[in-house]
Scaffold this motif. Structure first.
Motif, PDB file in Angstrom:
ATOM      1  N   LEU A  89       6.912-103.951-116.899  1.00  0.00           N
ATOM      2  CA  LEU A  89       7.904-103.422-116.071  1.00  0.00           C
ATOM      3  C   LEU A  89       9.362-104.166-115.934  1.00  0.00           C
ATOM      4  O   LEU A  89      10.306-103.526-115.906  1.00  0.00           O
ATOM      5  N   PRO A  90       9.278-105.485-115.711  1.00  0.00           N
ATOM      6  CA  PRO A  90      10.701-106.141-115.836  1.00  0.00           C
ATOM      7  C   PRO A  90      11.654-105.990-117.169  1.00  0.00           C
ATOM      8  O   PRO A  90      12.640-105.643-116.994  1.00  0.00           O
ATOM      9  N   ALA A  91      10.851-105.922-118.318  1.00  0.00           N
ATOM     10  CA  ALA A  91      11.476-105.894-119.499  1.00  0.00           C
ATOM     11  C   ALA A  91      12.211-104.433-119.505  1.00  0.00           C
ATOM     12  O   ALA A  91      13.286-104.265-119.961  1.00  0.00           O
ATOM     13  N   ALA A 194      -4.753-101.084-118.009  1.00  0.00           N
ATOM     14  CA  ALA A 194      -3.889-102.270-118.209  1.00  0.00           C
ATOM     15  C   ALA A 194      -4.632-103.662-118.073  1.00  0.00           C
ATOM     16  O   ALA A 194      -4.816-104.566-118.771  1.00  0.00           O
ATOM     17  N   SER A 195      -5.464-103.553-116.724  1.00  0.00           N
ATOM     18  CA  SER A 195      -6.022-105.012-116.423  1.00  0.00           C
ATOM     19  C   SER A 195      -7.431-105.154-117.267  1.00  0.00           C
ATOM     20  O   SER A 195      -7.893-106.295-117.223  1.00  0.00           O
ATOM     21  N   ILE A 219       0.738-101.671-107.801  1.00  0.00           N
ATOM     22  CA  ILE A 219       0.688-102.745-108.410  1.00  0.00           C
ATOM     23  C   ILE A 219       0.933-104.124-107.784  1.00  0.00           C
ATOM     24  O   ILE A 219       0.390-105.073-107.992  1.00  0.00           O
ATOM     25  N   LYS A 220       2.111-103.993-106.836  1.00  0.00           N
ATOM     26  CA  LYS A 220       2.391-104.988-106.073  1.00  0.00           C
ATOM     27  C   LYS A 220       1.371-105.583-105.049  1.00  0.00           C
ATOM     28  O   LYS A 220       1.083-106.687-104.921  1.00  0.00           O
ATOM     29  N   GLN A 221       0.748-104.570-104.549  1.00  0.00           N
ATOM     30  CA  GLN A 221      -0.328-104.977-103.581  1.00  0.00           C
ATOM     31  C   GLN A 221      -1.375-105.753-104.291  1.00  0.00           C
ATOM     32  O   GLN A 221      -2.173-106.437-103.394  1.00  0.00           O
ATOM     33  N   GLU A 222      -1.682-105.186-105.489  1.00  0.00           N
ATOM     34  CA  GLU A 222      -2.975-105.623-106.112  1.00  0.00           C
ATOM     35  C   GLU A 222      -2.680-107.040-106.816  1.00  0.00           C
ATOM     36  O   GLU A 222      -3.399-107.653-107.547  1.00  0.00           O
ATOM     37  N   GLU A 223      -1.283-107.415-106.668  1.00  0.00           N
ATOM     38  CA  GLU A 223      -0.871-108.754-107.219  1.00  0.00           C
ATOM     39  C   GLU A 223      -1.114-108.794-108.774  1.00  0.00           C
ATOM     40  O   GLU A 223      -1.435-109.794-109.365  1.00  0.00           O
ATOM     41  N   THR A 224      -0.969-107.543-109.482  1.00  0.00           N
ATOM     42  CA  THR A 224      -1.208-107.406-110.776  1.00  0.00           C
ATOM     43  C   THR A 224       0.269-108.208-111.436  1.00  0.00           C
ATOM     44  O   THR A 224       1.282-107.913-110.852  1.00  0.00           O
ATOM     45  N   PRO A 225       0.082-109.046-112.320  1.00  0.00           N
ATOM     46  CA  PRO A 225       1.190-109.641-113.045  1.00  0.00           C
ATOM     47  C   PRO A 225       2.139-108.721-113.491  1.00  0.00           C
ATOM     48  O   PRO A 225       1.854-107.797-114.189  1.00  0.00           O
ATOM     49  N   LEU A 230       2.301-102.900-118.873  1.00  0.00           N
ATOM     50  CA  LEU A 230       1.832-101.513-118.439  1.00  0.00           C
ATOM     51  C   LEU A 230       3.301-101.177-118.106  1.00  0.00           C
ATOM     52  O   LEU A 230       4.081-101.739-117.391  1.00  0.00           O
ATOM     53  N   ALA A 231       3.850 -99.897-118.512  1.00  0.00           N
ATOM     54  CA  ALA A 231       4.913 -99.302-118.227  1.00  0.00           C
ATOM     55  C   ALA A 231       4.820 -98.071-117.666  1.00  0.00           C
ATOM     56  O   ALA A 231       3.846 -97.385-117.684  1.00  0.00           O
ATOM     57  N   LEU A 232       5.848 -97.713-116.788  1.00  0.00           N
ATOM     58  CA  LEU A 232       5.730 -96.261-115.853  1.00  0.00           C
ATOM     59  C   LEU A 232       6.842 -95.629-116.332  1.00  0.00           C
ATOM     60  O   LEU A 232       8.332 -96.026-116.516  1.00  0.00           O
ATOM     61  N   VAL A 233       6.299 -94.370-116.858  1.00  0.00           N
ATOM     62  CA  VAL A 233       7.472 -93.350-117.463  1.00  0.00           C
ATOM     63  C   VAL A 233       7.333 -92.186-116.713  1.00  0.00           C
ATOM     64  O   VAL A 233       5.959 -91.636-116.574  1.00  0.00           O
ATOM     65  N   ARG A 234       8.456 -91.412-116.670  1.00  0.00           N
ATOM     66  CA  ARG A 234       8.514 -89.956-115.961  1.00  0.00           C
ATOM     67  C   ARG A 234       8.672 -89.205-117.278  1.00  0.00           C
ATOM     68  O   ARG A 234       9.560 -89.355-118.039  1.00  0.00           O
ATOM     69  N   ALA A 235       7.777 -88.173-117.589  1.00  0.00           N
ATOM     70  CA  ALA A 235       7.877 -87.246-118.749  1.00  0.00           C
ATOM     71  C   ALA A 235       7.100 -86.172-118.198  1.00  0.00           C
ATOM     72  O   ALA A 235       6.165 -86.122-117.558  1.00  0.00           O
ATOM     73  N   ASP A 236       7.544 -85.017-119.248  1.00  0.00           N
ATOM     74  CA  ASP A 236       6.676 -83.694-119.102  1.00  0.00           C
ATOM     75  C   ASP A 236       5.618 -83.807-120.151  1.00  0.00           C
ATOM     76  O   ASP A 236       5.862 -83.919-121.311  1.00  0.00           O
ATOM     77  N   ILE A 237       4.502 -83.264-119.718  1.00  0.00           N
ATOM     78  CA  ILE A 237       3.401 -83.403-120.415  1.00  0.00           C
ATOM     79  C   ILE A 237       3.514 -82.407-121.785  1.00  0.00           C
ATOM     80  O   ILE A 237       3.049 -82.564-122.883  1.00  0.00           O
ATOM     81  N   SER A 238       4.379 -81.451-121.542  1.00  0.00           N
ATOM     82  CA  SER A 238       4.723 -80.286-122.689  1.00  0.00           C
ATOM     83  C   SER A 238       6.070 -80.807-123.536  1.00  0.00           C
ATOM     84  O   SER A 238       6.192 -80.369-124.448  1.00  0.00           O
TER      85      SER A 238
END
Length: 349
Positions: A89-91, A194-195, A219-225, A230-238
């Motif tokens: 996420l930070p990168a 990811a974990s 992710i923040k609540q679970e204190e996942t490093p 793990l990357a979050l991406v918005r995209a269209d499945i099609s």
């Protein structure tokens, strides 16, 4: 630079057209040269650049930009990334992405990287069918893991932990590769993938901005490093923003019944999977409860006319799902059924 260092570099430059071996360069710049140790190191670096005048430029480019797995959703050309490397996420937040062919830029200023065709538009905002737009709602995104998903057990869904382990069994042959969790929602399974440490990178992908924001909050609540791959991406499945044959594993949990065009989506999934790559999905089978009379074989043709008006979702028979996978080039179809729950899998040949 010391005169002796300049002389040594010039000497190596005069030999550059002959491409002398590194050992020869080392001997010429060795102790017999009379240079101090720091000066010898500078001379070796200068000589290397003289032997390969593009080396310094290549090094600088590698520090600031690289071709990633991401591709332009418009032309499918690989995106050029400028910023720190890594699939965390930070990168990604600190990186810029641009298509060198169509010159379109994509923003990562939010908690997710927006790789939709409409990314960056100021006036136009594309609307999807009601079943897709529903999950863009902040309320539905908030409730999804707080009661909504748990209701699926009434239809035979075994629950998050068991479904995760079932998917992991299907993905054994592609362990260590890149996994994309499409229509990930709030990241219910993305975070577990990811974990697990079983994949080099996990990409949580969804069309809903609020689902991705909810995933980030979990992710923040679970204190996942935050440096987890793990990357979050918005995209269209099609219109998946990945190069062809670039992804090892794709997971779609309780999603296909919401897709506007399942055939287009699975064709895209087949396109981006590597040879040997695995697709695993869960959904609800068609039953009299969710499909009414259209679950009867003789009345199925009428579903094409009345179904879209009568229901917000698409429900399938197992035969239809197998036919859909095969028509998109996937082989080794396999499935597990429990009441109206089905987990099915196909592989890219």
């Amino acid at each position: 630079m010391e005169p002796a260092v300049r002389a040594a570099a010039a000497s190596c430059s005069s030999y550059s057209s002959l491409h002398p071996p590194r050992a020869l360069v080392a001997r010429r710049l060795g102790r017999s040269s009379g240079l101090s140790l720091p000066a010898r190191r500078v001379a070796v670096a200068a000589a290397a650049i003289a032997l390969d005048p593009f080396q310094e430029t290549k090094s600088e480019q590698n520090d600031t930009s690289e071709t990633e797995v991401f591709a332009c959703p418009v032309c499918y050309e690989p995106l050029i990334r400028k910023g720190p490397p890594g699939m965390n996420l930070p990168a990604i937040y600190r990186s810029g992405f641009k298509c060198s062919k169509c010159n379109k830029s994509f923003t990562s200023k939010d908690v997710f990287l927006d790789l939709t065709v409409t990314s960056g538009m100021k006036e136009y905002s594309e609307l999807k069918p009601a079943r897709t737009e529903l999950f863009r709602s902040p309320l539905v995104s908030y409730l999804y893991e707080r009661g909504w998903r748990q209701n699926f057990n009434r239809s035979g869904f075994p629950g998050r932990d068991e479904e995760f382990q079932m998917a992991q069994d299907y993905f054994q042959s592609v362990a260590g590769g890149i996994l994309v969790d499409v229509s990930c929602g709030s990241g219910l399974f993305s975070r577990k993938f990811a974990s697990s440490g079983a994949y080099s990178s996990v990409i949580a992908l969804d069309f809903s901005e609020n689902m991705l924001r909810q995933c980030y909050d979990y992710i923040k609540q679970e204190e996942t490093p935050m440096n987890t791959n793990l990357a979050l991406v918005r995209a269209d499945i099609s219109r998946l923003p990945f190069a062809s044959c670039s992804i090892d594993a794709i997971h779609a949990g309780a999603a296909i019944h919401c897709w506007p065009s399942p055939s287009n989506a699975i064709a895209e999934i087949s396109r981006v999977l590597k040879p040997g790559g695995v697709f695993v999905a869960t959904t609800f089978l068609s039953t009299p409860t969710n499909s009414g009379l259209f679950s009867i074989d003789a009345l199925k043709p009428l579903r094409q006319i009345v179904g879209p008006v009568n229901s917000s979702y698409n429900f399938f028979t197992e035969g239809e799902l197998e036919d859909l996978c095969r028509s998109c080039g996937l082989v080794n179809y396999s499935s597990k059924v429990q009441r109206s729950f089905i987990m099915f899998s196909g592989q890219k040949p």
